[in-house]
Structure formats: C-alpha cells, structure tokens
Design an enzyme around this catalytic site. Sequence first.
Site, PDB file in Angstrom:
ATOM      1  N   GLY A 346     -13.094  12.540  59.383  1.00 18.63           N
ATOM      2  CA  GLY A 346     -14.411  12.787  59.954  1.00 18.63           C
ATOM      3  C   GLY A 346     -14.355  12.888  61.473  1.00 18.63           C
ATOM      4  CB  SER A 347     -16.941  12.238  64.028  1.00 18.45           C
ATOM      5  OG  SER A 347     -17.835  13.209  63.515  1.00 18.45           O
TER       6      SER A 347
END
Length: 657
Positions: A346-347
């Site tokens: 993810g981020s």
Amino acid sequence: MFGRLFGGMRDSGERRGEFDAPELRNPEREQARFRRRLVLAAVAMVAGFGGLFARFYYLQVIEHAHFETLAETNRIAIVPIAPNRGVITDRNGVVLAQSYSGYTLEITPSKVPDLEATIDAVAKIVDIEPRDRKRFRKLLEESKDFESIPIRTRLTDEEVARFAVNRYRFPGVEIKARLFRQYPFGALASHAIGYIGRINDRDVQRIAAWDETADYKGTDTIGKAGVELSYERELHGTTGVEEVEVDANGRPVRTLKRTPPIAGDDLRLSIDIGLQQVAEEAFGDRRGALVAIDPRNGDVLAFVSKPGYDPNLFVDGIDPVNWQELNDSPDKPLLDRPLRGAYPPGSTIKPYLALAALKSGKRTPQQTIFDPGYFQIPGQSHKFRDDKPGGHGVVDMYKAIVESCDTYFYMLGADTDIDDTARFLSQFGFGRKTGIDIEGELTGVLPSREWKRQRFSGKGYPSDARKWYLGDSVSAGIGQGYNAFTPIQLAHAIAMIADNGVGYTPHLVKSVRDTRTGEVTLIASQPSGRIDVSPQQLAFVQNALVGVAKEGTSAAVFKDAKYVSAGKTGTAQLFSLKGEKYSEHHVDERLRDHAWYEAYAPADHPVIAVAVLVENGGFGAAAAAPIARKVFDHYLLGESAPGPAPVSAPNSDDRSD
C-alpha cells in the site's frame, strides 16, 4: 557217565560237521587288521585334539581382543546421557526457554505382546487420560517399534512410587528420567523462540548431514522452529556416556565409568520481552505482525506474529486435538507472518518511490501536480481513484507523502520505468531475503518486466499476460498490483531510512555463551547495504515522514507524544473495487483492507524502527499506527499503560491511510 558225555560230544560234532567245515584262524591277518584300526583311531584322536588345540588357539590368542570386548559388552552396558539444552534469555536476561528434569512413563511396543491391554492395566495405577492415549498413538505411527514412546509425562513422586512397586507386572514399560523444555511465557514471542519436538526421519537426515549422529544418542527431541531450529547445534550440547555393569538379566549392578554430558550453549536474544508483551497486547484479538528493529545495529527488539501458539504443547509430542485446532484454525496461528506473510505494501511504499524519483530526476521537491481525485490514462475510460473524494488540489512531493496523495504517485508510476523502480527498491531489500537468523523467510515480490514474463510463462496463460502494461505501473505506484512485501522487509527498509541510508542484517540472537568456558561471543552486526542517494534527498524524505506524524495521516495518534517520530501509513487492497465506492461495513471481514504503519523514533536520533501490519484492519492510521504508538511509548518512555484508543478515519467509507 563219561561215556554219555563223550558220546554226546561226538554226536554234537557229527551234527555240526553235517553243516559247516571247521573255521581255521589266521592270527597274522587279524593282527594286521587290528594295527590298521589302531592307526586310524590314533590319527583321528590326533586330528581331533589338533583341531581343538587350533580352535582354542584361534579363540584365546588370535581373537582374544575381539571376544574379550564382546564379553565385556555383555557385562557392561553403554548408556548415553542426554545433555541439558542451552537456556534462551531475552536481552535483559529474562529466561524465555529452559530445561528441567522430570519422570516419564514409557512403553517399548516391541516388548509388549498386547499394547492396549497393557495400557489399560497401567492406567489403573497411573492416571492416563484420553489425550495421552491419542498422543501415544500419534507418536507410535511416527516411531519405530523398538523405540521407547512416552504414554505419560511429568509424573509426580507418588505416581512414580506406585508404578515402581508394580514394575514386575509390566515388561516393556518403564519409568525414565527425562529433560523437559519449558517456555515460561507460553505463546509470547513463540514464532521467534520456536519450539522443540520429537526427532523424525527428516531430522535424522539433517543430523547425519552434520556428521553428529553419535552425539544425538539418547536424545529424543530437536529444534523445530524459530531460534530453537536455527541454533540447534549450539543449543544441543554434547552427549555424555555412562558405563554400567549389568547382571545376566541385564539389571544394573554398579557404575564403572561416567563421562558427564556438556550442556548446550546459552543464547541471549536481542528481543525485549517487556516490549514484546506490550506489542502483542496492543493487537488484542486481531491478526497481524510487528517487527521492531534497532536501526543502529539490526537488533530485532520485538517479533510479533498474531495469533501465536503455545510451544509447550509440542515438547512431549502434541496431541491430535490441539494439532488439529492449530492446523484448521482460519487464523493460521502457525504461520510466521513477519517472515512468511507477503502483503501488498500500500502507501508505505511511497517514501521509497519518492526517493527513487529524486535520485532519477523524475521529480523535484518543488514540482507540483493538480489532483482532481483520480488519474486517468489517456485514451482509456478507467479511472484510478484517489483516497480523498474531490482530490487534494495542488500537490508537491512533501504534501503527497504527508497526506498520502494517491494521484501524485499514480502519475509518478506512469512516468517511471518499472525496471528502474525495481532496481532502486531492491537496495532496501525488497524482493529478496533480509538474511534474518531464523529459517523460513520468503523473498516477497518486487515486480519488473522480467518477473512478469517468468511468472506468467507457464501453460494456461495467454501470451499477452506476460506483457507489462502502463496500468501495471500505475497500480505499482501506490503499492498495489503485483507488489508483495513481508513485514520484516518493510521494517528493514524503514530502519535504513532511519539510519541515513545504512542497513544492517536483522538478527534475533545477540550473543552466545559457551557453558564450558563461560566465554560470550557477540553476534556481529553485518551491514546489508547503503542507499545510493544524496544526504539532501534522504533528508527531504525523512522530514516528510516527520510531517506525517505531526500534521499528516497519523497526526491524531501522535499529537500528545513526548517525542518526535517519523512514519508512514498504508492501506492495502485485497481486491479490486472496479470503480465502486469502498465500505468496510459491507465487506466480509477477511476481505477488508490490510492496515500498515512504518515508523521510527526519536526522529533526530532513531533507536527503534517498526513495521506494523493488521490483517483486514482497514485504515493504517486507525488500526496500525496506535500499535506503533504503544510500542514507542514503552520503549522510549518506559510506559506500559495502554496508549491512545484507535482513532477513526475521517471518512470510514473511503479507502484512506
């Protein structure tokens, strides 16, 4: 009278003569025959005594040493003495694994004519529960008939005395003194410490490969997982020997000679068990992983895999009920998540992509983009949506990291060659093993064109499946798509940023103590690499990570902290929304997004770096960041009280970090 006598003799002679002629004796022939018989008898006697003499000479002179050894062997029994396994402690000397002596009731199947009847009879003297019988049957399937198998362990003194009185009734059943392994903290840090179990055929092959078969005589158990497995040869020790004189029935009479065993080496781990306990409690009933590392040397301070398991269950041979529960549990307690759990980052990947862009010149800190809330590849209808409806407006690199702007990194992914990205990210250890000192680590997935060609080269895949598309690069820009990293990889990577681009190989064992000499050998910190960026570029990203905790996505969690930390939130999708709005309340719990948080503290002089993953936890800021806060508070401030309650995301219907 004389007339009758002579007359009778005459009559007899006359009658004999009617049938036979009188036999004439030949003394010379009889004498020759007698001599031949006498010579043959003499030769036979000489040959017989010669053979006996030769055999006696062979046995008493030529084979004297051999038969003396056999006779001595019949008189002397060689009994191996298992060594005491080494003690495992945490970095502060708290005992995590140790051995103690106890009594075991054991059965040798080959010596028992009716196994079930014998067990039933023994159960009237010593309490044998159904789970003991199930474990015995399981061990019986895995063992050889001539091996002694425990039916009951950890007998009390009263039970030992009761059976000893009735010992004569049960041939093949005996009480043995054994060394038992104990894990005082149970499931706490179980995946790091590991466990021991009975030696199986695969273990025998491993021991043979070490050329240490003789040293495992009398030993029934061996390390199976974690540190117990990886440091088996240090922990095991050296087997001792006892020479015992026995009588004709094989009963011991006296001990002739004893070579004591040498205890295994003691291990001191880098784990802080107090920190470990705080971290595990912070997860509650949720599944996930946490790895905390000292960025200055690679010491693993905490190693969490939730849920865990109680290693004490395996010491005597785990019973089928508990084994089935562990194997069939949907929570997978036996899975070592920090090493074998590969998840989309993810981020959390954004700081590393930002560094790659600065290094390559694809972006400058001041360069801006406008975020309308989505990114669209020219000529395509599909929209890659941002986490914030309506977008973030004008965004530079600092804001893109602090507010976790997806659109910024969508664009960056589209502008960057995936092979260049893969080469840069590999410097942080993504896509390869970190080299931590326990077995089972996965490499994860760091995608590239070559990786995709190999991954989809098998039968059943169309040729276009091997091609790298622009959409693949766009998804990779926010840590989705094919990206899959392990928690230990992410902890190692953020530790490298914390230590100004220098990395060390993570390790769980800090030192080894030789029990014979008392000498302590420190495990040297091995550098794993250095990131090829300028100090200014690295400082910019470090400052942006501080901004995340001060004014960004994790600011609510760290607003009252007595220290300055740096971190990055992450939320990893498990399936594609296909343009629809995400709502965790309408998604099955096990299909919800994973929550990530990577961080280090204090920001100006980091001594701890963590990667936290909460499976299906949703938003990184809501689920993972509070766990990191509790870990930092305990380690930096000595606080063991619960930290702040999990915060709610600004909009629980949007995918946000």
